[in-house]
Design a protein around this motif. Structure first.
Motif, mmCIF file in Angstrom:
data_model
loop_
_atom_site.group_PDB
_atom_site.id
_atom_site.type_symbol
_atom_site.label_atom_id
_atom_site.label_comp_id
_atom_site.label_asym_id
_atom_site.label_seq_id
_atom_site.Cartn_x
_atom_site.Cartn_y
_atom_site.Cartn_z
ATOM 1 N N ALA A 139 18.079 -59.898 21.735
ATOM 2 C CA ALA A 139 18.091 -58.922 20.630
ATOM 3 C C ALA A 139 17.087 -57.797 20.837
ATOM 4 C CB ALA A 139 17.844 -59.613 19.296
ATOM 5 N N SER A 140 16.611 -57.635 22.063
ATOM 6 C CA SER A 140 15.716 -56.509 22.347
ATOM 7 C C SER A 140 16.527 -55.226 22.481
ATOM 8 C CB SER A 140 14.932 -56.769 23.637
ATOM 9 O OG SER A 140 14.038 -57.848 23.474
ATOM 10 N N ARG A 141 15.878 -54.127 22.196
ATOM 11 C CA ARG A 141 16.531 -52.818 22.244
ATOM 12 C C ARG A 141 15.880 -51.951 23.303
ATOM 13 N NH1 ARG A 141 15.832 -47.887 19.196
ATOM 14 N NH2 ARG A 141 14.043 -48.854 18.152
ATOM 15 N N VAL A 142 16.697 -51.295 24.136
ATOM 16 C CA VAL A 142 16.194 -50.396 25.166
ATOM 17 C C VAL A 142 16.118 -48.982 24.591
ATOM 18 C CG1 VAL A 142 16.663 -49.343 27.412
ATOM 19 C CG2 VAL A 142 17.044 -51.788 27.074
ATOM 20 N N VAL A 143 14.976 -48.355 24.762
ATOM 21 C CA VAL A 143 14.752 -46.999 24.250
ATOM 22 C C VAL A 143 14.457 -46.074 25.425
ATOM 23 C CG1 VAL A 143 13.367 -45.551 22.727
ATOM 24 C CG2 VAL A 143 13.803 -47.943 22.117
ATOM 25 N N ASN A 144 15.289 -45.061 25.618
ATOM 26 C CA ASN A 144 15.053 -44.077 26.670
ATOM 27 C C ASN A 144 13.998 -43.078 26.217
ATOM 28 O OD1 ASN A 144 16.955 -45.094 28.498
ATOM 29 N ND2 ASN A 144 18.623 -43.966 27.521
ATOM 30 N N GLY A 145 12.982 -42.895 27.028
ATOM 31 C CA GLY A 145 11.955 -41.911 26.721
ATOM 32 C C GLY A 145 12.371 -40.517 27.133
ATOM 33 N N ASN A 146 11.453 -39.559 26.992
ATOM 34 C CA ASN A 146 11.776 -38.169 27.320
ATOM 35 C C ASN A 146 12.103 -38.014 28.804
ATOM 36 O OD1 ASN A 146 8.290 -37.359 26.633
ATOM 37 N ND2 ASN A 146 9.122 -38.510 28.326
ATOM 38 N N LEU A 147 13.067 -37.159 29.051
ATOM 39 C CA LEU A 147 13.515 -36.902 30.415
ATOM 40 C C LEU A 147 12.729 -35.705 30.952
ATOM 41 C CD1 LEU A 147 15.551 -37.728 32.621
ATOM 42 C CD2 LEU A 147 17.145 -36.071 31.636
ATOM 43 N N LEU A 148 11.724 -35.981 31.766
ATOM 44 C CA LEU A 148 10.866 -34.928 32.297
ATOM 45 C C LEU A 148 11.490 -34.311 33.536
ATOM 46 C CD1 LEU A 148 7.375 -36.668 31.989
ATOM 47 C CD2 LEU A 148 8.531 -35.195 30.339
ATOM 48 N N THR A 149 11.334 -33.015 33.660
ATOM 49 C CA THR A 149 11.865 -32.269 34.795
ATOM 50 C C THR A 149 10.703 -31.653 35.562
ATOM 51 O OG1 THR A 149 13.797 -31.717 33.450
ATOM 52 C CG2 THR A 149 13.488 -30.471 35.480
ATOM 53 N N LEU A 150 10.642 -31.922 36.879
ATOM 54 C CA LEU A 150 9.511 -31.435 37.681
ATOM 55 C C LEU A 150 10.001 -30.811 38.982
ATOM 56 C CD1 LEU A 150 8.590 -34.680 36.687
ATOM 57 C CD2 LEU A 150 6.461 -33.430 36.925
ATOM 58 N N PRO A 151 9.527 -29.601 39.291
ATOM 59 C CA PRO A 151 9.903 -28.963 40.557
ATOM 60 C C PRO A 151 8.991 -29.435 41.699
ATOM 61 C CG PRO A 151 8.621 -27.444 39.229
ATOM 62 C CD PRO A 151 8.717 -28.718 38.446
ATOM 63 N N VAL A 152 9.349 -30.518 42.337
ATOM 64 C CA VAL A 152 8.550 -31.076 43.438
ATOM 65 C C VAL A 152 9.479 -31.433 44.594
ATOM 66 C CG1 VAL A 152 6.725 -31.998 41.938
ATOM 67 C CG2 VAL A 152 8.727 -33.404 42.459
ATOM 68 N N GLY A 153 8.883 -31.621 45.764
ATOM 69 C CA GLY A 153 9.657 -32.011 46.931
ATOM 70 C C GLY A 153 10.684 -30.994 47.346
ATOM 71 N N GLY A 154 10.481 -29.749 46.965
ATOM 72 C CA GLY A 154 11.457 -28.713 47.295
ATOM 73 C C GLY A 154 12.710 -28.781 46.457
ATOM 74 N N GLY A 155 12.741 -29.648 45.444
ATOM 75 C CA GLY A 155 13.907 -29.787 44.579
ATOM 76 C C GLY A 155 13.484 -30.063 43.160
ATOM 77 N N ILE A 156 14.331 -30.769 42.430
ATOM 78 C CA ILE A 156 14.066 -31.106 41.033
ATOM 79 C C ILE A 156 14.037 -32.621 40.886
ATOM 80 C CG2 ILE A 156 14.904 -30.972 38.667
ATOM 81 C CD1 ILE A 156 13.845 -28.330 39.658
ATOM 82 N N LEU A 157 12.895 -33.126 40.409
ATOM 83 C CA LEU A 157 12.719 -34.552 40.183
ATOM 84 C C LEU A 157 12.800 -34.832 38.680
ATOM 85 C CD1 LEU A 157 11.814 -37.442 41.152
ATOM 86 C CD2 LEU A 157 9.465 -36.666 40.732
ATOM 87 N N TYR A 158 13.595 -35.830 38.333
ATOM 88 C CA TYR A 158 13.680 -36.280 36.943
ATOM 89 C C TYR A 158 12.941 -37.603 36.807
ATOM 90 C CZ TYR A 158 17.247 -32.754 36.030
ATOM 91 O OH TYR A 158 17.912 -31.565 35.870
ATOM 92 N N VAL A 159 12.152 -37.709 35.759
ATOM 93 C CA VAL A 159 11.415 -38.945 35.474
ATOM 94 C C VAL A 159 11.635 -39.309 34.017
ATOM 95 C CG1 VAL A 159 9.178 -40.097 35.445
ATOM 96 C CG2 VAL A 159 9.659 -38.383 37.204
ATOM 97 N N GLN A 160 12.029 -40.573 33.800
ATOM 98 C CA GLN A 160 12.254 -41.036 32.437
ATOM 99 C C GLN A 160 11.649 -42.422 32.248
ATOM 100 O OE1 GLN A 160 16.325 -42.118 30.989
ATOM 101 N NE2 GLN A 160 15.901 -40.565 29.422
#
Length: 1002
Positions: A850-871
Motif C-alpha cells: 500500500a505504499s505510494r510512489v511520488v515522482n519528484g521534480n524533473l530537473l533539466t541540466l545542460p551537461v555532457g554536451g547534451g541534456i540530462l534529466y534527473v528526477q
C-alpha cells in the motif's frame, strides 16, 4: 359655520403637534446613526494611522491620502461646478412666458387650428404642473444633482491617483521612441494623464449639456409644436459654448490619438505599423484641425446666432471621421500593405521586437547555439562535476510533509505546502538548501483567548541539504530540532511573529512583572522543566493597546468585545496584524506589484522574509502586453504552493525593489535594487525617504538575493516568441516555442522554473540560477515534444562585500538547440522513464504494501554536451503520519534511462559504467536502510540508525500528535489535555534517548 369650520382643525392641529414631536426624534435618530457611522469609519482611519506610524511609514499613508483627496476634490469640483453652472444658467435664463407657435394665416377658427391650440394648451398645462411639482424641491435639486454627480466624478478620478502622481513627479528615461523622438517618459507618464483628463472633460461636458437641455425643457426654453421645435436664445448660446469646448477637447483627443497608436494592439504586432504611420496618424491630425475649426464656428455662432456653418461643419466632421478615419486606413491596409506585408511592416516589426525585449529586461539576453548530443559514452560528464555535485534531490514541493512529520513537533505548527530553495555557506562551500519557517497553524486553535493571546507565533527555521539525504531517504537537516539550530546559525532570534500563516491579529507583550501568556515552544532537553515554555513578546511590532480608546478602536475594527474586556490586554500590550510579508510590503509601497513567493532566510542572525517587488506599466511604446496572472500560473500555483500575480496586463516590468520583513518585529526595509528604473525614481519623488539604496544592504543579505521567480515566468512567456530577434523570421512565425507542461502532474499546467546551482556551458563558475526549458509550440499538426531551448538567469548577487552586487547578477543565458533536435523534451523524458521495463518493475516493487510512489521534480541540466534529466523518486506508505522519503534516482540522457538508489550509481548506469563526474556525498540512499524505513512510515526519525528507545519515543510522540489533533477537532478538551501530556513525555524521552545516542556515538 364657525363651529363647523373649527371642528376639523382640531385633529389637524393634533396631527401637526404629533408631527412636530416626531420630526425631532427622527432628526435625532438620523444624527445618532450618522455619528455612529462616522465614528466607525474614523476608528478604521485611526487604526491605520497607528499601524503606519508604528512601522515608520506614516509619510506613505499621509502622502497617499493627500494625493487621493486632492485628486478626488479636483474631480468632484470640476464635475459638480460645471454641472451647477450649467443648470444655474439654464434656470436664470428661463423665458418669462412659454414659447408658443404662431398660428398660420387662415387657420383661425378652423377645426385643425382649434385642435392644435387645444394640444398646445394641454402641453403647457402639463409643463406647468411639472414646474409646480418641482418648485418646492428646485433649490435642493439644483445643488444635490451637481453634488451627487460630482462625488461620482471624484470617485472616478480617485481610481487614477497614481496616474496623476506620476505625471507631476515623472523622471525622464533618457531614451527616445522610434517614431516621434520623444522621451519615453511622455508615453509612460504624460500621455496617460492627458488622455485621462480629456476623457473626463468629455464626460463633464456631455453631462452638462444633458443637464442644461433638461432644465431648459422643463422651464420653457424648448417647446415642441406642430411646426417643429422652438428654443430660446439663451439655450442656443449655452449649447453653442458647450459644443465649442467639447470640440476643443475632442480636437486634443484626436491629436493625442496619434501618439496612442504606438501602444495599439489592433494589428498583428503591437505598436504603430505602416497603416498607422501613413494613414491613421495623418487622419487624426486632420480630424484634430477640423474639430478645432468647427469649435471656433460654434463659439462664433453662439453669439452671432448664425448656426448654418457650425452645423455644416459638424456634418462634414462626421463624414471625414467615417471616411478618413475608417475607410482610408482600410484602403491603405488592403491594397498597399497586404500584398507586400512583410516588406512594408519589416521596420515596424523590428521596432516591436527591440522595444518588447527592452521593456521586459531581455535586451542583454545572451544566446548561444547548443548542438546537444544524445551520446552516452563513458566519461561523458567529465568536467561537469560543479553542476552534477549540486543536483538537488529534495523536491521542495514534495518534502513539506517530511518536514512536518520530522520537525513539526506540535499540531499547532506547520510548514508551507511548498518550501523555498536558497543557498548557505557551510564550511566555506555554498550549499543549495531547502528551507522553511516553522510557522503557526491558526486552524488548530479554538476560542478567542487561544487564537489571539496564547498561540501567537511560530518557532525557528528548518533547513535541509538539497543535494544530500540520510541513508534511509529522509532529508538531511542542517538546521533542525525544537530549537531549530544547526550549521546555518546557533544564535539567532527564532520566533516567527510575522509570516505567511500568522493569525489575523495577536495580543502580545507586557511588562516584566506581568505573567507570561504566550506559548513559546516545547521544552527541549537543555531547558529546565517540561511541557511548553511561555514567553512575553519584547519587540516593537505593533501599535500599543495601553489606553481605552485604542482598545475601543481595535474592538470595532475586529468586531470583538474580548479586545475591550479581556484582562489579557494589559497596559503594555501590543496588537500585531497585517502580518503576511507580501501584504506588508504592498501596504508600505502601494505602487509595487509583489512577487507571490516570499521566502525566509537567516540573515545576520535574524529571520527575515525576502520579498521581490516590481514596478510595472502598460505605456511602453511598441511593447507587447502580457497578462501577469496568466504568465505566472503553473503547476505550483495550481497546487497552492505559491501565488500567481494579479491578472493585470502590462508591457513593462522591472524588479526594482528588494524588500525584507523581519519575522520577529515586522519591520519592513525597501531597497532600490534597480536604482536606474525611471518608474521607481518617479515613485521615490512621490514617497521620498521610504526606499533605501541597495548599497545599504549587508553582504549577508545580498548573498540571499535570488532572481525573482515571477519576473522569470513573465520573461520566459515572452521568449516563446521573442527569442527571435530578426523581423523577417519573426514575421514568418515559424519558430514559436512554448513552456512544457509539468509531466509529474495530472493537470496540464506549465512546468515551474527551478532554482539550482549549475555551471552553464562556456561559463567559468557555478552560479545559483533559475532555469526553465522550451519545446516547439504544440498543435494538431505538431506534437513533437523535443527540446528547443534552455534558459538560465543568474541569481548570484553577492560579492562578499556590504552594499556591492555582482555585475553578472540577472544575466540571462539562452541555449538554442538545432530545430532538427532529437533531444527529448520533459514530457517525452517522463514517458521514457515510465515506459522503461526495468524502472516499471522496480517501481511496482516499491508500491507493494500500500505504499505510494511520488515522482519528484524533473530537473533539466545542460551537461555532457547534451541534456540530462534527473528526477528523485519518493515512496510514501499509508497512514496519516506517513511522509515521502527518497528511494531512487531516475536519470535520462537522450533515449537512455538510468535508475538506482544513488545519483552516482544511476549516472554510471547511464554513461557506460563511469559517468566521469563526482556527485555529492550522500546523494542517494542505502537500499537496506531505505527499505527498512518503509517509505516514511509512522515513527520514522530525522536520522538513520536510531536507537530502539528513540524510535519508540518518536512513535509515541507521533501517535500523541494525531490524538491531539483529533481531540481538538472533536472539541474534546479533556482528551486533548491527556494527549498533550503524553506528547510532552514522549518528546522528553526522545530528547533524552537522542542525547544518549549522541554520547554513545562519540
Amino acid at each position: 359655520m364657525t363651529t363647523g369650520s373649527s371642528a376639523p382643525r382640531t385633529p389637524r392641529n393634533k396631527s401637526g403637534a404629533s408631527g412636530r414631536k416626531k420630526r425631532p426624534l427622527l432628526t435625532t435618530f438620523i444624527i445618532v446613526v450618522a455619528l455612529v457611522i462616522a465614528f466607525v469609519y474614523m476608528s478604521q482611519v485611526y487604526t491605520e494611522v497607528l499601524w503606519y506610524r508604528q512601522l515608520g511609514y506614516i509619510g506613505v499613508f499621509v502622502r497617499e491620502n493627500i494625493i487621493k483627496i486632492a485628486v478626488f476634490a479636483v474631480g468632484a469640483v470640476v464635475m459638480g461646478l460645471a454641472l451647477w453652472l450649467s443648470l444655474r444658467f439654464a434656470w436664470t435664463r428661463r423665458p418669462s412666458e412659454r414659447l408658443q407657435a404662431q398660428p398660420k394665416q387662415g387657420d383661425e377658427g378652423s377645426e385643425a387650428g382649434s385642435e392644435r391650440e387645444d394640444l398646445q394648451s394641454v402641453f403647457n398645462q402639463n409643463m406647468e404642473r411639472y414646474q409646480q411639482a418641482l418648485e418646492p424641491m428646485r433649490r435642493i435639486l439644483m445643488v444635490a444633482i451637481p453634488v451627487v454627480l460630482g462625488l461620482f466624478g471624484g470617485l472616478t478620478m480617485l481610481a487614477q491617483w497614481d496616474t496623476v502622481a506620476l505625471f507631476f513627479m515623472q523622471e525622464p528615461f533618457g531614451e527616445k521612441d522610434p517614431q516621434f523622438g520623444f522621451d519615453m517618459s511622455f508615453f509612460m507618464f504624460t500621455l496617460p494623464f492627458l488622455r485621462m483628463v480629456a476623457g473626463y472633460l468629455i464626460t463633464v461636458l456631455v453631462l452638462s449639456a444633458v443637464g442644461s437641455l433638461v432644465t431648459h425643457y422643463l422651464y420653457g426654453g424648448i417647446v415642441v409644436h406642430e411646426k417643429g421645435i422652438a428654443t430660446t436664445k439663451a439655450l442656443k448660446v449655452q449649447m453653442g459654448i458647450i459644443a465649442a469646448v467639447l470640440l476643443l477637447v475632442l480636437a486634443a483627443n484626436f491629436w493625442l490619438a496619434r501618439y496612442s497608436t504606438l501602444l495599439s494592439n489592433k494589428g498583428s504586432w503591437t505598436g504603430a505599423l505602416f497603416t498607422d504611420v501613413n494613414a491613421v496618424m495623418p487622419t487624426n491630425a486632420i480630424l484634430a484641425i477640423a474639430a478645432l475649426i468647427v469649435a471656433l464656428l460654434f463659439a462664433y455662432s453662439a453669439f452671432a446666432g448664425r448656426w448654418r456653418l457650425p452645423l455644416i461643419g459638424t456634418a462634414m466632421l462626421l463624414v471625414v471621421s467615417l471616411v478618413a478615419g475608417g475607410l482610408y486606413p482600410w484602403v491603405v491596409q488592403r491594397f498597399q500593405v497586404t500584398p507586400t506585408e512583410q516588406s512594408m511592416e519589416n521596420e515596424y516589426i523590428q521596432r516591436n521586437i527591440d522595444m518588447t525585449r527592452s521593456a521586459y529586461g531581455l535586451s542583454d539576453l545572451k544566446t548561444q547555439d547548443y548542438d546537444a548530443t544524445v551520446d552516452t559514452g563513458k566519461g561523458a560528464l567529465d568536467g561537469d562535476t560543479p553542476t552534477v555535485s549540486n543536483i538537488r534531490l529534495l523536491d521542495p514541493n514534495v518534502v513539506s510533509n517530511s518536514f512536518a512529520q520530522l520537525q513539526q513537533f506540535r499540531p499547532y505548527y506547520q510548514f508551507g505546502k511548498s518550501l523555498a530553495v536558497d543557498r548557505y555557506n557551510v564550511d566555506g562551500q555554498n550549499e543549495d538548501t531547502v528551507i522553511s519557517a516553522r510557522e503557526l497553524n491558526p486552524d488548530q486553535n479554538q476560542g478567542w483567548y487561544n487564537q489571539h493571546v496564547v498561540y501567537t507565533h511560530g518557532y525557528g527555521v528548518v533547513a535541509a541539504y538539497g543535494n544530500q539525504v540520510e541513508a534511509d531517504g529522509k532529508p538531511k537537516f542542517m538546521q533542525e530540532g525544537i530549537a531549530a539550530k544547526g550549521v546555518i546559525s546557533d544564535d539567532y532570534e527564532p520566533r516567527i511573529y510575522f509570516g505567511q500563516s500568522s493569525p489575523d491579529y495577536s495580543i502580545v507583550g507586557g511588562s516584566d512583572e506581568d505573567p507570561k501568556l504566550e506559548l513559546d515552544r516545547p521544552q527541549s532537553a537543555d531547558d529546565e522543566g517540561s511541557g511548553d515554555a511561555k514567553y512575553t513578546y519584547s519587540g516593537d511590532g505593533g501599535p500599543k493597546l495601553g489606553n481605552w480608546f485604542n482598545r475601543l478602536a481595535y474592538a470595532i475594527k475586529y468586531q470583538s468585545s474580548d479586545l475591550l474586556l479581556s484582562d489579557a490586554v494589559r497596559p503594555d500590550s501590543q496588537i500585531l496584524y497585517n502580518r503576511d510579508p507580501g501584504d506588508r510590503v504592498k501596504k508600505v509601497a502601494p505602487y509595487l506589484t509583489v512577487d507571490g513567493n516570499p521566502y525566509p532566510a537567516i540573515v545576520d542572525n535574524k529571520v527575515v522574509w525576502m520579498v521581490d517587488a516590481y514596478t510595472t506599466s502598460k505605456g511602453y511604446p511598441y511593447s507587447t502586453p502580457t497578462s501577469l496572472g496568466d504568465a505566472t500560473q503553473d503547476s505550483q500555483t495550481e497546487a497552492g504552493g505559491s501565488k500567481a500575480l494579479p491578472n493585470d496586463k502590462v508591457n513593462y516590468i522591472r524588479n526594482s525593489v528588494k524588500a525584507t520583513v523581519n519575522a520577529y518585529d515586522g519591520s519592513v526595509d525597501l531597497y532600490a535594487w534597480d536604482d536606474q528604473d525611471p518608474v521607481l525614481k518617479s515613485w521615490q519623488k512621490v514617497f521620498p525617504t521610504t526606499v533605501r539604496s541597495y548599497k545599504d544592504m549587508s553582504a549577508d543579505l545580498i548573498d540571499h538575493v535570488r532572481y525573482p521567480e515571477d519576473l522569470f515566468k513573465v520573461q520566459r512567456e515572452l521568449l516563446n516568441k521573442y527569442h527571435v530577434d530578426d523581423a523577417n523570421s519573426f514575421y514568418a512565425n515559424d519558430d514559436v516555442w512554448q513552456t512544457p507542461k509539468d509531466p509529474t502532474q495530472d493537470e496540464a499546467q506549465d512546468l515551474p522554473p527551478y532554482y539550482m546551482s549549475l555551471q552553464m556551458p562556456g561559463d567559468q563558475r557555478t552560479r545559483f540560477s533559475l532555469t526553465s526549458s522550451f519545446i516547439p509550440q504544440q498543435s494538431d499538426s505538431n506534437t513533437r515534444n523535443v527540446m528547443y531551448g534552455f534558459v538560465s538567469a543568474n541569481g548570484d548577487a553577492g560579492t562578499g562585500k556590504d552594499g556591492e552586487k555582482d555585475p553578472n547578477y540577472g544575466k540571462i543565458d539562452l541555449l538554442e538547440l538545432p530545430r532538427n533536435s532529437v533531444v527529448p523534451g520533459p514530457g517525452q523524458a517522463q514517458n521514457l522513464f515510465d515506459s522503461d521495463t526495468d524502472v516499471s518493475t522496480e517501481l511496482n516493487l516499491l508500491r507493494q504494501g500500500a505504499s505510494r510512489v511520488v515522482n519528484g521534480n524533473l530537473l533539466t541540466l545542460p551537461v555532457g554536451g547534451g541534456i540530462l534529466y534527473v528526477q528523485p523518486v519518493y515512496v510514501q506508505s499509508s497512514g496519516d503520519a506517513s511522509y515521502p522519503t527518497l528511494r531512487r534516482v531516475l536519470v535520462g540522457f537522450g533515449e537512455k534511462v538510468g535508475f538506482a538508489p544513488t545519483l552516482d550509481e544511476a549516472l554510471n548506469k547511464l554513461f557506460g559504467g563511469e559517468s566521469g563526474a563526482q556527485t555529492a556525498q550522500d546523494a542517494g540512499v542505502d537500499s537496506t536502510e531505505a527499505d527498512a524505513g518503509e517509505g516514511g512510515s509512522e515513527g520514522g526519525s530525522s536520522s538513520g540508525g536510531e536507537s530502539p528507545d528513540l524510535k519508540k519515543s518518536l512513535d509515541e510522540a507521533n501517535k500523541a500528535m494525531q490524538d491531539s489533533s483529533e481531540a481538538m477537532k472533536n472539541g474534546d478538551w479533556a482528551a486533548y489535555g491527556k494527549a498533550q501530556d503524553r506528547l510532552n513525555k514522549a518528546l522528553d524521552d526522545a530528547l533524552k534517548a537522542d542525547g544518549a545516542q549522541g554520547e554513545n556515538s562519540k
